[in-house]
Design an enzyme around this catalytic site. Structure first.
Site, short mmCIF file in Angstrom:
data_model
loop_
_atom_site.label_atom_id
_atom_site.label_comp_id
_atom_site.label_asym_id
_atom_site.label_seq_id
_atom_site.Cartn_x
_atom_site.Cartn_y
_atom_site.Cartn_z
N GLN A 84 14.57 32.73 -31.11
CA GLN A 84 14.48 33.85 -30.17
C GLN A 84 13.50 33.57 -29.04
OE1 GLN A 84 13.40 37.26 -32.47
NE2 GLN A 84 15.31 37.34 -33.61
N CYS A 85 13.22 32.30 -28.73
CA CYS A 85 12.17 31.99 -27.77
C CYS A 85 12.44 32.62 -26.40
CB CYS A 85 11.99 30.48 -27.64
SG CYS A 85 13.50 29.57 -27.21
N GLY A 86 13.71 32.59 -25.95
CA GLY A 86 14.01 33.14 -24.64
C GLY A 86 13.83 34.64 -24.58
N ALA B 226 10.15 35.46 -24.62
CA ALA B 226 9.57 35.23 -23.29
C ALA B 226 9.94 36.37 -22.34
CB ALA B 226 10.05 33.89 -22.73
#
Length: 336
Positions: free
Chosen positions: A114-116, A119
């Site tokens: 879920q990094c995007g 961010a």
């Protein structure tokens, strides 16, 4: 003779009086001739609303946030940048004076790919103050729109659409990398206090910095500040840091002239102040290193291709979706 013991059995049928059915009009006759049909079955209960799709890690995110909150407040951008400057002072050119522009962001550690979206959630706290949009809502919208299967975002264009839809902000999609004319636009954007969303390759095992892995370690980060190395600090409007000589900060209550931006090819003069979903702290990344990492996002990770999980990858793959692209986000009422 002894008296007979009373029997516990019922007397024989011949000793019982016959029982005659009593008639209650024609209805009694009908009931004896044909059974009354059973009542119709009850209607089924109303169908409940479809449950939202399960996304790996969402059930842990709240627990993780609470644990981080108990650990203490997230360090501010200025304090964390100064910590990095002290820790790695040999990396920063001594022939330059440094100006730090920064905006504070909360931290959130990602669960799963879920990094995007993490961010974007962090950027949203600047665009929709004070607390942005809940991460769960961002994930649900991304799944509903078909942008992701389990939180991954392999398309900068789809990330921009999601930012517009969820945050109601202005979105500018940069193509062709962070160099050339795009560099000045990125730096002016960050100096103005607006967030930059950028995909990179990220090496969490070695030095927690952008790397070159052809997209095998594709990762998203948000930059909300920049450290500029300049020959001279414009005056007035800037104050030197009392702890670190040679480091200057813009004074919020005073108008200040923007410094001349470092020229293209000026090595080691620009660092992005960034956060991402695998660290609680800010990081200072060399601009050229980020630019190079962003330009080599070309291939889908072989380990992900073989893990049996579902991912949403745009036509043209990682190269078409991420390579050389970034997003400039601004509040709806701001001017470029």
């Amino acid at each position: 003779m002894p008296s007979a013991r009373p029997s516990l059995l019922a007397p024989p049928l011949s000793f019982c009086k016959p029982i005659r059915a009593r008639k209650f009009g024609s209805l009694a006759n009908q009931s004896l001739q044909a059974p009354v049909p059973p009542p119709p079955p009850l209607p089924p209960p109303p169908a409940s609303a479809a449950a939202p799709p399960h996304v790996f890690g969402l059930e842990k995110s709240q627990l993780l946030r609470e644990a981080l909150e108990k650990a203490g407040p997230a360090p501010g951008s200025r304090e964390d940048a100064k910590r990095l400057l002290k820790l790695h002072k040999d990396r920063f050119r001594s022939d330059l004076q440094w100006i730090l522009f920064c905006a504070d962001l909360p931290s959130l550690i990602q669960e799963g790919p879920q990094c995007g979206l993490v961010a974007l959630w962090m950027a949203g706290t600047l665009l929709v103050p004070p607390s942005g949009i809940p991460l769960e809502r961002l994930v649900h919208m991304a799944v509903e729109k078909g942008y992701t299967a389990q939180g991954e975002m392999f398309s900068v264009a789809n990330m921009g659409r999601l930012a517009e839809e969820a945050l109601g902000c202005q979105v500018e999609l940069l193509r062709g990398g962070l160099g050339g004319p795009n560099k000045g636009r990125v730096l002016q954007h960050l100096v103005s206090g607006h967030p930059l969303l950028i995909p990179i390759s990220y090496d969490e095992d070695f030095n927690h910095e952008p790397c070159r892995r052809k997209g095998h370690k594709a990762h998203w980060a948000v930059s909300t500040g920049v450290l500029l190395g300049v020959r001279g600090v414009p005056s007035p409007g800037y104050a030197e840091d009392p702890e670190l000589p040679g480091l200057f900060h813009p004074v919020p209550s005073m108008p200040h002239q923007l410094p001349s931006l470092p020229e293209e090819g000026s090595l080691g003069a620009v660092y992005l102040l960034s956060k991402q979903g695998k660290s609680w702290h800010y990081q200072l990344w060399d601009y050229d290193q980020v630019q190079d990492s962003n330009l080599q996002l070309t291939d889908f990770s072989p380990s992900r291709a073989a893990d049996g999980q579902e991912y949403v990858v745009p036509a043209g793959g990682v190269r078409a979706g991420l390579c050389g692209q970034a997003l400039l986000l601004r509040p709806q009422d701001s001017s470029p």
